[in-house]
Design a protein around this motif. Sequence first.
Motif, PDB file in Angstrom:
ATOM      1  N   MET A  22     -62.073  -4.177  22.770  1.00  0.00           N
ATOM      2  CA  MET A  22     -60.749  -3.272  23.040  1.00  0.00           C
ATOM      3  C   MET A  22     -60.845  -1.992  24.250  1.00  0.00           C
ATOM      4  SD  MET A  22     -59.070  -2.568  19.392  1.00  0.00           S
ATOM      5  CE  MET A  22     -58.059  -3.338  19.050  1.00  0.00           C
ATOM      6  N   ARG A  23     -59.811  -2.464  25.131  1.00  0.00           N
ATOM      7  CA  ARG A  23     -60.151  -1.534  26.458  1.00  0.00           C
ATOM      8  C   ARG A  23     -59.642  -0.199  25.486  1.00  0.00           C
ATOM      9  NH1 ARG A  23     -57.267  -4.788  30.305  1.00  0.00           N
ATOM     10  NH2 ARG A  23     -55.500  -4.457  29.355  1.00  0.00           N
ATOM     11  N   ASP A  24     -60.365   0.808  26.691  1.00  0.00           N
ATOM     12  CA  ASP A  24     -59.551   2.757  26.187  1.00  0.00           C
ATOM     13  C   ASP A  24     -58.175   2.458  26.145  1.00  0.00           C
ATOM     14  OD1 ASP A  24     -62.346   3.275  25.808  1.00  0.00           O
ATOM     15  OD2 ASP A  24     -62.191   3.865  28.033  1.00  0.00           O
ATOM     16  N   GLU A  25     -57.691   1.560  26.778  1.00  0.00           N
ATOM     17  CA  GLU A  25     -56.359   1.851  27.261  1.00  0.00           C
ATOM     18  C   GLU A  25     -54.986   1.160  25.749  1.00  0.00           C
ATOM     19  OE1 GLU A  25     -57.778   0.006  29.623  1.00  0.00           O
ATOM     20  OE2 GLU A  25     -58.015   1.730  31.077  1.00  0.00           O
ATOM     21  N   ASP A  26     -56.278   0.168  25.663  1.00  0.00           N
ATOM     22  CA  ASP A  26     -55.457  -0.233  24.079  1.00  0.00           C
ATOM     23  C   ASP A  26     -55.566  -0.059  22.434  1.00  0.00           C
ATOM     24  OD1 ASP A  26     -55.393  -3.165  25.264  1.00  0.00           O
ATOM     25  OD2 ASP A  26     -57.807  -3.563  24.871  1.00  0.00           O
ATOM     26  N   LEU A  27     -56.485   1.469  22.950  1.00  0.00           N
ATOM     27  CA  LEU A  27     -56.898   2.239  21.839  1.00  0.00           C
ATOM     28  C   LEU A  27     -55.087   3.116  21.868  1.00  0.00           C
ATOM     29  CD1 LEU A  27     -60.742   2.480  21.339  1.00  0.00           C
ATOM     30  CD2 LEU A  27     -59.130   1.094  19.719  1.00  0.00           C
ATOM     31  N   ASP A  28     -55.429   3.721  23.485  1.00  0.00           N
ATOM     32  CA  ASP A  28     -54.144   4.340  23.490  1.00  0.00           C
ATOM     33  C   ASP A  28     -52.972   4.589  23.243  1.00  0.00           C
ATOM     34  OD1 ASP A  28     -57.201   6.397  24.793  1.00  0.00           O
ATOM     35  OD2 ASP A  28     -56.284   5.673  26.252  1.00  0.00           O
ATOM     36  N   ARG A  29     -52.574   3.120  23.737  1.00  0.00           N
ATOM     37  CA  ARG A  29     -51.528   1.982  23.131  1.00  0.00           C
ATOM     38  C   ARG A  29     -51.226   2.256  21.787  1.00  0.00           C
ATOM     39  NH1 ARG A  29     -51.528  -3.397  25.986  1.00  0.00           N
ATOM     40  NH2 ARG A  29     -49.696  -3.201  24.220  1.00  0.00           N
ATOM     41  N   LEU A  30     -52.436   1.688  21.300  1.00  0.00           N
ATOM     42  CA  LEU A  30     -52.102   1.791  19.772  1.00  0.00           C
ATOM     43  C   LEU A  30     -52.094   3.322  18.854  1.00  0.00           C
ATOM     44  CD1 LEU A  30     -55.308  -0.646  18.627  1.00  0.00           C
ATOM     45  CD2 LEU A  30     -52.798  -0.625  18.427  1.00  0.00           C
ATOM     46  N   ALA A  31     -52.685   4.144  19.560  1.00  0.00           N
ATOM     47  CA  ALA A  31     -52.586   5.842  18.629  1.00  0.00           C
ATOM     48  C   ALA A  31     -51.409   5.954  19.442  1.00  0.00           C
ATOM     49  CB  ALA A  31     -53.610   6.352  19.191  1.00  0.00           C
ATOM     50  N   ALA A  32     -50.220   5.681  20.065  1.00  0.00           N
ATOM     51  CA  ALA A  32     -49.319   6.070  20.726  1.00  0.00           C
ATOM     52  C   ALA A  32     -47.977   5.763  19.945  1.00  0.00           C
ATOM     53  CB  ALA A  32     -49.288   6.404  22.068  1.00  0.00           C
ATOM     54  N   ALA A  33     -48.461   4.391  19.561  1.00  0.00           N
ATOM     55  CA  ALA A  33     -47.342   3.623  19.154  1.00  0.00           C
ATOM     56  C   ALA A  33     -46.789   4.572  18.183  1.00  0.00           C
ATOM     57  CB  ALA A  33     -47.494   1.959  18.424  1.00  0.00           C
ATOM     58  N   SER A  34     -45.667   3.944  17.729  1.00  0.00           N
ATOM     59  CA  SER A  34     -44.646   4.601  16.546  1.00  0.00           C
ATOM     60  C   SER A  34     -44.381   3.470  15.987  1.00  0.00           C
ATOM     61  CB  SER A  34     -43.351   4.632  16.825  1.00  0.00           C
ATOM     62  OG  SER A  34     -42.887   3.031  17.735  1.00  0.00           O
ATOM     63  N   SER A  35     -44.815   3.206  14.225  1.00  0.00           N
ATOM     64  CA  SER A  35     -45.056   2.939  12.653  1.00  0.00           C
ATOM     65  C   SER A  35     -43.792   1.671  13.711  1.00  0.00           C
ATOM     66  CB  SER A  35     -43.983   3.714  12.105  1.00  0.00           C
ATOM     67  OG  SER A  35     -42.894   4.001  12.477  1.00  0.00           O
ATOM     68  N   ASP A  36     -43.121   1.840  14.243  1.00  0.00           N
ATOM     69  CA  ASP A  36     -41.898   0.988  14.614  1.00  0.00           C
ATOM     70  C   ASP A  36     -42.272  -0.485  15.335  1.00  0.00           C
ATOM     71  OD1 ASP A  36     -39.783   1.312  12.322  1.00  0.00           O
ATOM     72  OD2 ASP A  36     -38.726   2.359  14.427  1.00  0.00           O
ATOM     73  N   ASP A  37     -43.522  -0.033  16.348  1.00  0.00           N
ATOM     74  CA  ASP A  37     -43.751  -0.663  17.304  1.00  0.00           C
ATOM     75  C   ASP A  37     -45.369  -1.053  17.306  1.00  0.00           C
ATOM     76  OD1 ASP A  37     -41.331  -0.282  18.917  1.00  0.00           O
ATOM     77  OD2 ASP A  37     -41.571   1.078  19.945  1.00  0.00           O
ATOM     78  N   TYR A  38     -46.325  -0.361  16.552  1.00  0.00           N
ATOM     79  CA  TYR A  38     -47.355  -0.307  15.486  1.00  0.00           C
ATOM     80  C   TYR A  38     -47.818  -1.864  15.713  1.00  0.00           C
ATOM     81  CZ  TYR A  38     -52.291   0.515  13.692  1.00  0.00           C
ATOM     82  OH  TYR A  38     -52.924   0.078  14.258  1.00  0.00           O
ATOM     83  N   TRP A  39     -47.076  -3.039  15.292  1.00  0.00           N
ATOM     84  CA  TRP A  39     -47.759  -4.655  14.721  1.00  0.00           C
ATOM     85  C   TRP A  39     -47.694  -4.871  16.101  1.00  0.00           C
ATOM     86  CZ3 TRP A  39     -50.502  -5.617  10.869  1.00  0.00           C
ATOM     87  CH2 TRP A  39     -50.909  -4.386  10.019  1.00  0.00           C
ATOM     88  N   ARG A  40     -46.326  -5.423  17.407  1.00  0.00           N
ATOM     89  CA  ARG A  40     -46.116  -5.196  17.720  1.00  0.00           C
ATOM     90  C   ARG A  40     -47.290  -5.176  18.954  1.00  0.00           C
ATOM     91  NH1 ARG A  40     -44.690  -3.358  22.503  1.00  0.00           N
ATOM     92  NH2 ARG A  40     -43.886  -2.153  21.781  1.00  0.00           N
ATOM     93  N   VAL A  41     -47.421  -3.547  19.115  1.00  0.00           N
ATOM     94  CA  VAL A  41     -48.834  -3.488  20.158  1.00  0.00           C
ATOM     95  C   VAL A  41     -50.117  -3.815  19.801  1.00  0.00           C
ATOM     96  CG1 VAL A  41     -50.079  -1.644  21.012  1.00  0.00           C
ATOM     97  CG2 VAL A  41     -47.418  -0.900  20.532  1.00  0.00           C
ATOM     98  N   LEU A  42     -50.604  -4.104  18.829  1.00  0.00           N
ATOM     99  CA  LEU A  42     -52.093  -4.480  18.035  1.00  0.00           C
ATOM    100  C   LEU A  42     -51.275  -6.179  18.031  1.00  0.00           C
ATOM    101  CD1 LEU A  42     -53.898  -4.565  16.307  1.00  0.00           C
ATOM    102  CD2 LEU A  42     -53.005  -4.242  14.099  1.00  0.00           C
TER     103      LEU A  42
END
Length: 62
Positions: free
Chosen positions: A28-48
């Motif tokens: 996982m890159r820093d950008e991946d972790l940033d995207r996960l941290a910023a994802a809304s509960s509706d988008d979290y699974w899609r982002v992950l």
Amino acid sequence: MDTYITELRLKAVRELPWPIPAVVLVEMRDEDLDRLAAASSDDYWRVLNGVVMRILERGMAA
């Protein structure tokens, strides 16, 4: 590095909803972790899912 950003990234790792293979965590890159941290509960699974699939596909291509 900003402590706030570091804490958000650590929180993203701590709150992963299921066991993730260590190789995925390591890749996982820093950008991946940033995207996960910023994802809304509706988008979290899609982002992950996108992060995991990118890592797994890259690993298969290597």
